[in-house]
Design a protein around this motif. Structure first.
Motif, mmCIF file in Angstrom:
data_model
loop_
_atom_site.group_PDB
_atom_site.id
_atom_site.type_symbol
_atom_site.label_atom_id
_atom_site.label_comp_id
_atom_site.label_asym_id
_atom_site.label_seq_id
_atom_site.Cartn_x
_atom_site.Cartn_y
_atom_site.Cartn_z
ATOM 1 N N GLU A 65 0.835 -1.217 0.000
ATOM 2 C CA GLU A 65 0.000 0.000 0.000
ATOM 3 C C GLU A 65 0.865 1.260 0.000
ATOM 4 O O GLU A 65 0.572 2.231 -0.702
ATOM 5 C CB GLU A 65 -0.918 0.000 1.236
ATOM 6 N N GLU A 67 3.931 1.409 -1.103
ATOM 7 C CA GLU A 67 4.572 1.441 -2.415
ATOM 8 C C GLU A 67 3.609 2.066 -3.437
ATOM 9 O O GLU A 67 4.002 2.908 -4.235
ATOM 10 C CB GLU A 67 4.905 0.005 -2.801
ATOM 11 N N LEU A 68 2.350 1.686 -3.353
ATOM 12 C CA LEU A 68 1.338 2.208 -4.274
ATOM 13 C C LEU A 68 1.208 3.731 -4.123
ATOM 14 O O LEU A 68 1.148 4.459 -5.107
ATOM 15 C CB LEU A 68 -0.010 1.510 -4.024
ATOM 16 N N ARG A 69 1.194 4.166 -2.849
ATOM 17 C CA ARG A 69 1.076 5.615 -2.614
ATOM 18 C C ARG A 69 2.267 6.382 -3.213
ATOM 19 O O ARG A 69 2.101 7.422 -3.823
ATOM 20 C CB ARG A 69 0.944 5.906 -1.110
ATOM 21 N N LYS A 71 4.101 5.398 -5.695
ATOM 22 C CA LYS A 71 4.026 5.357 -7.158
ATOM 23 C C LYS A 71 2.928 6.295 -7.683
ATOM 24 O O LYS A 71 3.068 6.853 -8.772
ATOM 25 C CB LYS A 71 3.775 3.923 -7.655
ATOM 26 N N GLU A 72 1.893 6.464 -6.911
ATOM 27 C CA GLU A 72 0.838 7.411 -7.308
ATOM 28 C C GLU A 72 1.377 8.845 -7.286
ATOM 29 O O GLU A 72 1.035 9.675 -8.137
ATOM 30 C CB GLU A 72 -0.380 7.280 -6.382
ATOM 31 N N THR A 104 1.218 -0.816 -13.747
ATOM 32 C CA THR A 104 1.754 -1.503 -12.557
ATOM 33 C C THR A 104 0.962 -1.119 -11.308
ATOM 34 O O THR A 104 0.743 -1.942 -10.431
ATOM 35 C CB THR A 104 3.257 -1.215 -12.341
ATOM 36 N N ASN A 105 0.515 0.137 -11.261
ATOM 37 C CA ASN A 105 -0.304 0.539 -10.096
ATOM 38 C C ASN A 105 -1.631 -0.212 -10.060
ATOM 39 O O ASN A 105 -2.102 -0.578 -8.993
ATOM 40 C CB ASN A 105 -0.563 2.039 -10.105
ATOM 41 N N SER A 106 -2.183 -0.428 -11.220
ATOM 42 C CA SER A 106 -3.445 -1.161 -11.261
ATOM 43 C C SER A 106 -3.235 -2.602 -10.801
ATOM 44 O O SER A 106 -4.065 -3.173 -10.100
ATOM 45 C CB SER A 106 -4.001 -1.062 -12.678
ATOM 46 N N ARG A 108 -0.931 -3.466 -8.670
ATOM 47 C CA ARG A 108 -0.747 -3.352 -7.209
ATOM 48 C C ARG A 108 -2.102 -3.265 -6.506
ATOM 49 O O ARG A 108 -2.331 -3.925 -5.494
ATOM 50 C CB ARG A 108 0.062 -2.100 -6.860
ATOM 51 N N GLU A 109 -2.999 -2.488 -7.080
ATOM 52 C CA GLU A 109 -4.338 -2.346 -6.475
ATOM 53 C C GLU A 109 -5.066 -3.689 -6.416
ATOM 54 O O GLU A 109 -5.658 -4.040 -5.399
ATOM 55 C CB GLU A 109 -5.174 -1.333 -7.261
#
Ligand code: ZN
Length: 234
Positions: A65, A67-69, A71-72, A104-106, A108-109
């Motif tokens: 999570e 990491e996702l933030r 990358k966002e 890649t974010n998608s 991760r989600e």
């Protein structure tokens, strides 16, 4: 004389058999509780292991999570840079990077959602096991109480029987008592004195020779079975 001693030994044996049965009961009574206790300990350990696994999975999800933030955040920066792009090349490179990052974010989600589902299932399983364990623990403490009470009764019965036996044994002739004890000590089922039924020793079920039967009838001495060495009576 012999007949009187035989009668006393028979009575003594009755006490000894009762004492043996009580001792066996005292020894075996706590076994069920012991097994239940071991089962609960094993299940508790299993549950602890599962909790550790769940914690590790949760940590991994949090990391993803975070990491996702990050990358966002990168994605937002790229989008800002896109507005300030000076050349076509710069612009298309940024577009490509944005596209890849979105993909890649998608991923991760989706993975985070999967992990949440997995954790829900784990938590539910843990909850079930925990309530089962609680039930078993309640059962265990009830069983322990019940068995402790029963053991107390059995132990007082044992003391009572042992006292009666002691009193009785004082009336038995010493030589007869020592013969009886010697035979009893060598027999696993504790029978030292046995009845003759249909000219057969009821200790080992051997047919008795007529000479042995004759001696028993005379009643002048203790007669032992030639096969199992138990004291015989008619
Ligand atoms: Zn015999």
């Amino acid at each position: 004389m012999i007949a009187e001693q035989i009668a006393l030994l028979k009575e003594l044996q009755t006490y000894d058999l009762r004492i043996l049965a009580l001792k066996n009961r005292i020894d075996t009574l706590p076994l069920g509780v012991k097994q239940l206790k071991e089962k609960i300990e094993k299940e508790s350990k299993g549950l602890e292991e599962k909790k550790k696994e769940t914690q590790a999975a949760e940590l991994a999800r949090r990391k993803l999570e975070l990491e996702l933030r990050e990358k966002e955040e990168s994605l937002r920066k790229f989008q800002l840079q896109l507005n300030e792009a000076k050349t076509n090349k710069e612009y298309s490179t940024l577009l490509q990077q944005i596209k890849e990052l979105k993909e890649t974010n998608s991923q991760r989600e989706s993975r985070i959602l999967e992990m949440l589902d997995e954790q829900d299932a784990l938590h539910q399983q843990e909850g079930k096991e925990l309530s089962l364990l609680k039930e078993e623990n309640e059962k265990l403490s009830e069983e322990e109480k019940r068995i402790a009470a029963e053991l107390e009764i059995l132990k007082s019965q044992l003391t009572e029987e042992a006292n009666k036996r002691k009193l009785l044994s004082a009336n038995v002739n010493k030589a007869a008592l020592s013969l009886y004890e010697k035979i009893r000590g060598s027999k696993k089922n504790d029978l030292a004195i046995v009845q003759i039924r249909a000219e057969t020793c009821s200790g080992c079920f051997m047919k008795l020779p007529s000479s042995v039967m004759e001696n028993v009838r005379k009643g002048k001495e203790f007669v032992l079975c030639e096969n199992c060495s138990r004291i015989l009576y008619l």
